[in-house]
Design a protein around this motif. Sequence first.
Motif: not given
Length: 124
Positions: A42, A75, A77-78, A81-82
């Motif tokens: 987080e 930050e 790395n979204e 995650r996706a």
Amino acid sequence: MALRYSREHQWIDGTDASAAIVGITTFAQDTLGDIVFVELPEPGKTFARGEVAAVVESVKTAADVFMPAAGEIVEVNEALRADPSLANTDPQDAGWFFKVRLSAPTELDELLDAAGYEAVTAEG
């Protein structure tokens, strides 16, 4: 500063003074096999060097991702995650895991340079 490497197979790019970028090495990805899930930390959480900051799961096993240097997550790395396959196809660029504001930048000096890391991976 160029990329630095931990013996636990993480890389860290400390060229941006505001936040270093952390990911797993190509060697780690090759060892793990196809990565199918990542658990990212987080933002705002702080970690000491050597603490588990993330987890990767592959078709073979699960593995911890250790903090190569102490700091605060700023930050994640979204996109990773996706789409965890980014860690398979481009682990040392698009497949980065998180950015960290280093609390002790001198810890980077204790990590391996490219030649040192190559020697570690050659040992098996």
